[in-house]
Enzyme design. Sequence first.
Site, PDB file in Angstrom:
ATOM      1  N   SER A  10      -0.493   6.801  -2.610  1.00  0.00           N
ATOM      2  CA  SER A  10      -0.426   5.662  -1.479  1.00  0.00           C
ATOM      3  C   SER A  10      -0.574   6.770  -0.178  1.00  0.00           C
ATOM      4  CB  SER A  10       1.157   5.325  -1.163  1.00  0.00           C
ATOM      5  OG  SER A  10       1.513   4.729  -0.003  1.00  0.00           O
ATOM      6  N   HIS A  35      -3.950   3.858  -3.257  1.00  0.00           N
ATOM      7  CA  HIS A  35      -3.173   2.599  -2.806  1.00  0.00           C
ATOM      8  C   HIS A  35      -3.166   2.627  -1.334  1.00  0.00           C
ATOM      9  CE1 HIS A  35       0.388  -0.106  -3.626  1.00  0.00           C
ATOM     10  NE2 HIS A  35       1.064   0.411  -2.636  1.00  0.00           N
ATOM     11  N   ASP A  37      -1.655   0.662   1.798  1.00  0.00           N
ATOM     12  CA  ASP A  37      -0.493  -0.101   2.250  1.00  0.00           C
ATOM     13  C   ASP A  37      -0.760  -0.906   3.379  1.00  0.00           C
ATOM     14  OD1 ASP A  37       1.587  -0.040   0.096  1.00  0.00           O
ATOM     15  OD2 ASP A  37       1.384   2.164   0.934  1.00  0.00           O
ATOM     16  N   MET A  39       0.279  -3.373   6.272  1.00  0.00           N
ATOM     17  CA  MET A  39       1.764  -3.971   7.081  1.00  0.00           C
ATOM     18  C   MET A  39       1.628  -4.667   8.160  1.00  0.00           C
ATOM     19  SD  MET A  39       4.495  -0.944   6.056  1.00  0.00           S
ATOM     20  CE  MET A  39       4.206  -0.069   4.315  1.00  0.00           C
ATOM     21  N   HIS A  69      -2.524  -3.380  -1.204  1.00  0.00           N
ATOM     22  CA  HIS A  69      -1.079  -3.837  -1.131  1.00  0.00           C
ATOM     23  C   HIS A  69      -0.877  -4.543   0.024  1.00  0.00           C
ATOM     24  CE1 HIS A  69       3.504  -3.158  -1.530  1.00  0.00           C
ATOM     25  NE2 HIS A  69       3.283  -4.312  -1.553  1.00  0.00           N
ATOM     26  N   MET A  71       1.338  -6.471   2.546  1.00  0.00           N
ATOM     27  CA  MET A  71       2.621  -6.633   2.915  1.00  0.00           C
ATOM     28  C   MET A  71       2.556  -7.683   4.372  1.00  0.00           C
ATOM     29  SD  MET A  71       4.501  -3.152   1.936  1.00  0.00           S
ATOM     30  CE  MET A  71       2.764  -2.266   2.120  1.00  0.00           C
ATOM     31  N   MET A 140       8.381  -3.531  -6.622  1.00  0.00           N
ATOM     32  CA  MET A 140       8.978  -2.877  -5.548  1.00  0.00           C
ATOM     33  C   MET A 140      10.062  -1.859  -5.963  1.00  0.00           C
ATOM     34  SD  MET A 140       6.424  -2.732  -3.341  1.00  0.00           S
ATOM     35  CE  MET A 140       7.288  -1.330  -2.375  1.00  0.00           C
ATOM     36  N   GLY A 147       7.722   4.770   3.835  1.00  0.00           N
ATOM     37  CA  GLY A 147       7.572   6.009   2.522  1.00  0.00           C
ATOM     38  C   GLY A 147       8.922   6.536   2.557  1.00  0.00           C
ATOM     39  N   ASP A 178       6.226   0.920  -7.483  1.00  0.00           N
ATOM     40  CA  ASP A 178       5.806   1.521  -5.991  1.00  0.00           C
ATOM     41  C   ASP A 178       7.158   1.587  -5.157  1.00  0.00           C
ATOM     42  OD1 ASP A 178       4.858   1.923  -3.444  1.00  0.00           O
ATOM     43  OD2 ASP A 178       4.068  -0.056  -3.143  1.00  0.00           O
TER      44      ASP A 178
END
Length: 251
Positions: A10, A35, A37, A39, A69, A71, A140, A147, A178
Site C-alpha cells: 500500500s 494497493h 488508497d 480517501m 481501494h 474510501m 479492513m 496507515g 488490509d
Amino acid sequence: MATVIDLAPSILSANFAQLGADAKAALEGGGTVLHLDVMDGHFVPNLTIGPPVVASLRKTVPDVTFDCHLMIENADEFIPAFAEAGASWISVHQEACVHLDRTLHLIESHGCKPGVVINPATPVHMLDDVLEIVHHVLVMSVNPGFGAQHFIPYSLRKVEALAGIRESRGLGFRIEIDGGVALDTVGDIVRAGAEILVAGNAVFSQGDIRENASKLLQAARSAAAVKASPRLRRTATAPRSTKSDRHRRQT
Ligand code: DX5
Ligand code: ZN
C-alpha cells in the site's frame, strides 16, 4: 489446490516525493499487486490521491495490477475516472454505497474487477447478497483512514467466515485483508484464509523496501504451505513425540 498469495504493497506509507521508485522497489521485492488508497476526507478522516496520481503511476509501472481501494462517498461519480487512469480492481465500501449492487456493476462495466470492503464493525452477513458478483472481498483489519495502526484480532473471524461461506456456496471471490499486516500477524492472517495481503507500514516505513516486501511474502507463503499440507501442519502444531511416547503408541 495451493492458495495463491498476493502481496499488495500500500503506497499510503511510501515517500510521496518518490512514489514511482518506492512502488517499483516494493514490486521488485515480491509485491504482485499495487494497493492504492483513495480517501476523500468525508468517509474517512484523511485525504490522499485521485485519478491523476494513478495515471502517473500507471506510466511508471505499466503491467502490474492496480488495486484501487476507494474510501470515498459518491464512488459512482469517480469510478470512470479511476478506470480511465489505469485501475485494474476497484473496491468500494459497503458502508459508503447506498446502491451497492449498482456500483459494483458500474465498476465492471468500466472493465475493472469489482471488490467490496467492510469496516471492522461491519458484519460479514451484510455482504451475503453481493458475494456472487464480486471479484474480491476486502476485510479492513484497522479502521480505515491511516496507515501504521494496530491489527484488530477479531478480523480473523471475519476472514474465516468468508472462507467458509465461499466454500459452502461454491463461490470464487478472493479474500483480501488490509491493516496491520506485518511479520508478527501474517501467519495467523494466512491461516485464517486471506490471500491478498495489503501492507503499507511493514513494507515502506523503515529499512529496505525490497527486503521488507520479500520477507513478508516469504512468511505468508510459508504459512500458506503449512496450511495446505496436512503433514507440515502436524509438524508445525504437534509437540515432538518423545521416545516413551513412541513406545506407548507401539504397545
Ligand atoms: C488504511 C488503508 C491501508 C493502509 C494499511 O485505511 O486502507 O491500505 O495503508 O496500512 P498498514 O499496512 O500500515 O496498516
Ligand atoms: Zn487500503
